[in-house]
Design a protein around this motif. Sequence first.
Motif, PDB file in Angstrom:
ATOM      1  N   ALA A   1       9.797  -3.217 -17.339  1.00 51.02           N
ATOM      2  CA  ALA A   1      10.543  -4.451 -17.609  1.00 51.02           C
ATOM      3  C   ALA A   1      11.119  -5.032 -16.320  1.00 51.02           C
ATOM      4  O   ALA A   1      11.089  -6.247 -16.102  1.00 51.02           O
ATOM      5  N   LEU A   2      11.637  -4.159 -15.439  1.00 50.65           N
ATOM      6  CA  LEU A   2      12.202  -4.644 -14.183  1.00 50.65           C
ATOM      7  C   LEU A   2      11.111  -5.184 -13.265  1.00 50.65           C
ATOM      8  O   LEU A   2      11.303  -6.216 -12.613  1.00 50.65           O
ATOM      9  N   ASN A   3       9.967  -4.510 -13.222  1.00 49.15           N
ATOM     10  CA  ASN A   3       8.854  -5.017 -12.420  1.00 49.15           C
ATOM     11  C   ASN A   3       8.409  -6.392 -12.911  1.00 49.15           C
ATOM     12  O   ASN A   3       8.078  -7.273 -12.106  1.00 49.15           O
ATOM     13  N   HIS A   4       8.395  -6.573 -14.226  1.00 51.52           N
ATOM     14  CA  HIS A   4       8.023  -7.880 -14.779  1.00 51.52           C
ATOM     15  C   HIS A   4       9.068  -8.935 -14.424  1.00 51.52           C
ATOM     16  O   HIS A   4       8.726 -10.079 -14.086  1.00 51.52           O
ATOM     17  N   GLN A   5      10.338  -8.547 -14.489  1.00 54.50           N
ATOM     18  CA  GLN A   5      11.407  -9.488 -14.166  1.00 54.50           C
ATOM     19  C   GLN A   5      11.347  -9.910 -12.696  1.00 54.50           C
ATOM     20  O   GLN A   5      11.592 -11.075 -12.361  1.00 54.50           O
TER      21      GLN A   5
ATOM     22  N   LEU B   1       0.806  -1.221   0.000  1.00 53.06           N
ATOM     23  CA  LEU B   1       0.000   0.000   0.000  1.00 53.06           C
ATOM     24  C   LEU B   1       0.839   1.272   0.000  1.00 53.06           C
ATOM     25  O   LEU B   1       0.304   2.362  -0.225  1.00 53.06           O
ATOM     26  N   LEU B   2       2.141   1.146   0.261  1.00 54.36           N
ATOM     27  CA  LEU B   2       2.991   2.331   0.234  1.00 54.36           C
ATOM     28  C   LEU B   2       3.071   2.894  -1.178  1.00 54.36           C
ATOM     29  O   LEU B   2       3.067   2.140  -2.157  1.00 54.36           O
ATOM     30  N   PRO B   3       3.145   4.204  -1.312  1.00 53.08           N
ATOM     31  CA  PRO B   3       3.258   4.791  -2.659  1.00 53.08           C
ATOM     32  C   PRO B   3       4.576   4.405  -3.318  1.00 53.08           C
ATOM     33  O   PRO B   3       5.588   4.164  -2.667  1.00 53.08           O
ATOM     34  N   GLY B   4       4.546   4.374  -4.647  1.00 59.54           N
ATOM     35  CA  GLY B   4       5.738   3.987  -5.392  1.00 59.54           C
ATOM     36  C   GLY B   4       5.687   2.522  -5.765  1.00 59.54           C
ATOM     37  O   GLY B   4       4.757   1.795  -5.427  1.00 59.54           O
ATOM     38  N   ASN B   5       6.681   2.067  -6.534  1.00 59.47           N
ATOM     39  CA  ASN B   5       6.748   0.671  -6.901  1.00 59.47           C
ATOM     40  C   ASN B   5       8.188   0.213  -6.867  1.00 59.47           C
ATOM     41  O   ASN B   5       9.127   1.013  -6.755  1.00 59.47           O
ATOM     42  N   VAL B   6       8.376  -1.097  -6.945  1.00 56.84           N
ATOM     43  CA  VAL B   6       9.700  -1.680  -6.779  1.00 56.84           C
ATOM     44  C   VAL B   6      10.654  -1.214  -7.870  1.00 56.84           C
ATOM     45  O   VAL B   6      11.788  -0.811  -7.605  1.00 56.84           O
ATOM     46  N   GLY B   7      10.204  -1.241  -9.094  1.00 60.31           N
ATOM     47  CA  GLY B   7      11.074  -0.859 -10.200  1.00 60.31           C
ATOM     48  C   GLY B   7      11.564   0.570 -10.092  1.00 60.31           C
ATOM     49  O   GLY B   7      12.754   0.846 -10.302  1.00 60.31           O
TER      50      GLY B   7
END
Length: 320
Positions: free
Chosen positions: A54-58, A33-39
């Motif tokens: 692409a990084l999120n998919h990987q 729920l935190l804002p932002g994403n891993v990639g």
Amino acid sequence: MSLPFIRFVGTRLFSTAVTLWLLTLFAFVGGQLLPGNVGRAILGPLADPRAIAALNHQLGADRPIAVQYVDWLGHALRGDLGTSLVLNRPVAAVLSGALARSVELAAFACVTLMPIGIVVGIVAALRAGKVFDWVSNVIGITLSVVPEFVWSIVLILTLGIWLHWFPIFADVSPDTPLATRLHQLILPALPLGFGMFGYLSRMTRTSTLQALQSHYTRTAVLKGLSWPTVIWRHVLRNALPPALTVLGSQLGYLIGGLVAIEALFRYPGIGSLILHAAKTRDFPVLQGGVLVIGALYAIGSLLGDLVARRFDPHHDTETP
């Protein structure tokens, strides 16, 4: 070992297992729920959106949340909490070092203040209604209601800056001599243990008063037993189990309540690590830290209840 005690153990183990499962769910969903994403957290705010996708998919971050949770839980059960996005190190290794330092600080607070709290509670009950009882009750309430960060600021200003008795920052380098290290831990350990001291002393006082007014204490006195024998064999045996429960339940609080104290004293424990992970969007460290602290609290509470139940002389006749 009696059947009621075995049933009690089974019930508590089941409830602890359910609590830990709910904790894993809370830790994972809270991180999502935190804002932002891993990639974007890895590549930076100026990275190309296609590279981020692409990084999120990987990494599997674009999969359904339920699938990600099952995969994360499976790895967590094997001790694999992922890799820190900021430090590029295994989360388990990062958390273990920070947790060891927090345990050191919490243990120092326990060793110095918990025995004093128990003794003060017992003496206050034996002197109920007298000056010592009144003064200890006022001190215990005051220590309990004032937040830890307020005590930390007061102690830094008085004992650290004004009187220069203790350093306001704790040196955690491994080559620091033990005496110096303990001296540096005094100032952050005091506010950490104040609330615990106040609650423990009042809990011990209440349970000791109940034991003093019980029928088995009166019977022991009528049998002609000496007062020290009555206190040691009958009063303390029945008064200490509630205190033992407090000790277990306070374990998680000691470890998890370190965020403000570690931030103020710049102590690199697990509390400050989780705070830094939240600021930098380091989701694996944040999720793993919340999981570890919650697990410690649940296990500490379980152990406290089991020890108190085991040493309760009436547990065989009680229903679980």
